[in-house]
Design an enzyme around this catalytic site. Structure first.
Site, PDB file in Angstrom:
ATOM      1  CB  CYS A  12       5.287  -1.877  -1.423  1.00 27.46           C
ATOM      2  SG  CYS A  12       5.371  -1.121  -3.065  1.00 27.46           S
ATOM      3  CD  GLU A 124       3.638  -4.289 -13.540  1.00 27.93           C
ATOM      4  OE1 GLU A 124       3.880  -5.506 -13.628  1.00 27.93           O
ATOM      5  OE2 GLU A 124       3.124  -3.771 -12.528  1.00 27.93           O
ATOM      6  CB  THR A 161       4.775  -7.045 -10.554  1.00 27.31           C
ATOM      7  OG1 THR A 161       4.214  -5.726 -10.542  1.00 27.31           O
ATOM      8  CG2 THR A 161       5.948  -7.103 -11.524  1.00 27.31           C
ATOM      9  CB  CYS A 193       5.199  -7.868  -6.516  1.00 20.53           C
ATOM     10  SG  CYS A 193       5.655  -6.966  -5.028  1.00 20.53           S
ATOM     11  CB  SER A 221      -4.366   1.247  -6.923  1.00 20.47           C
ATOM     12  OG  SER A 221      -3.562   0.220  -6.403  1.00 20.47           O
ATOM     13  CG  ASN A 223      -1.546  -2.694  -5.357  1.00 18.38           C
ATOM     14  OD1 ASN A 223      -1.868  -2.678  -4.176  1.00 18.38           O
ATOM     15  ND2 ASN A 223      -1.042  -1.631  -5.961  1.00 18.38           N
ATOM     16  CB  SER A 265       0.266   3.256  -4.433  1.00 20.25           C
ATOM     17  OG  SER A 265      -1.031   2.872  -4.854  1.00 20.25           O
TER      18      SER A 265
END
Length: 289
Positions: A12, A124, A161, A193, A221, A223, A265
């Site tokens: 991204c 995060e 996010t 996000c 990860s 996400n 990522s």
């Protein structure tokens, strides 16, 4: 066998920005240290290690003169530790994450107690809570709020996010029922996000059309894990992989269509390798038939 890839895969913009900044820093300063991995992808971390980038878990472990804040951000208290040592600080925090940090800061300064919908162990989320001066809680379960001994008068709600929009909506609905009888003010901010949301929507749509989904991205990860959960929720057999080497031919024996998506990522070349391997398996399958 039909192979379909979602339109948007690979890095991204936030990850691209972070990696570009880190690469420039490594070239300019030589060895630099990131507080936490710059992104949650081991192949990327290994690539930067070859450029002299070292990962440390805590600001106190930085031994050199240049410290890099990873894309997931840092609590301001941790950043202050680095500044007090007069280090050169390079910040690669994702702009979307920074928006969530600033939202947490504004709510806290306005007297709100914060509820963050997110994994409390994720860097995060730890950083966002730090921007609220630790005045709140991070959780994925509304029942954790129900167990509070005393309810604050003003409560602010936001999200990690990369979480799932539907789950955040359900969480907020639960909180409304729990908190409205007890609080004077409830403020909900949408800090999800948009890139992540689009990928989740596209991946779910594809998962509903195919027999098998392959989700490419780092094991750690957030996400990517959520993408895999979303695809699996469609009732579609789903495999979360990091590299093409993990794909097994046996996965393709019981279906005629395969969908491919990725976290934010993962490098494009890894996606290309996955597609090439699947195409080779398809070719062998077509010859066999």
């Amino acid at each position: 066998m039909q192979i379909t890839k979602t339109e948007e895969t690979g890095f991204c913009f936030g990850v691209k920005r972070a990696l570009k900044t880190l690469e420039e820093a490594a070239q300019k300063h030589g060895g630099v240290e990131t507080v936490g991995p710059v992104v949650h992808n081991q192949q990327v971390v290994d690539q930067f290690a070859r450029l002299g980038v070292r990962v440390v878990a805590d600001p106190d472990e930085v031994k050199g003169n240049v410290a890099v804040i990873a894309s997931h951000g840092l609590p301001p208290q941790a950043a202050e530790k680095l500044k007090s040592r007069r280090l050169t600080i390079i910040d690669t925090t994702c702009p979307n994450v920074h928006k969530a940090q600033l939202a947490a800061k504004r709510l806290s300064e306005a007297g709100f107690w914060l509820v963050i919908f997110g994994d409390p162990a994720h860097p995060e989320v730890k950083a966002i809570l730090g921007w609220a001066n630790q005045q709140g809680i991070a959780t994925l379960e509304s029942s954790d709020i129900a167990r509070l001994d005393k309810f604050p008068k003003r409560v602010g709600v936001l999200s990690q996010t990369t979480r799932n929009e539907r789950q955040f909506t359900n969480f907020v609905n639960d909180l409304v029922g729990l908190l409205l009888p007890h609080v004077q003010e409830l403020s909900v901010l949408n800090t999800l996000c948009d890139v992540t949301r689009r990928r989740q929507t596209a991946s779910l749509e594809l998962a509903r059309k195919v027999d098998l989904m392959i989700v490419v991205g780092g094991r750690n990860s957030a996400n990517t894990r959520i993408l895999a959960e979303i695809c699996s929720s469609a009732g579609t057999k789903t495999h979360h992989i990091e590299t093409a080497a993990e794909i097994k031919e046996s996965w393709l024996q019981h279906g005629k269509s395969v969908g491919v998506t990725s976290g934010t990522s993962i490098p494009d070349n890894v996606i290309d390798e996955v597609m090439l391997k699947l195409m080779e398996m398809k070719r062998r399958s077509d010859v066999g038939n």
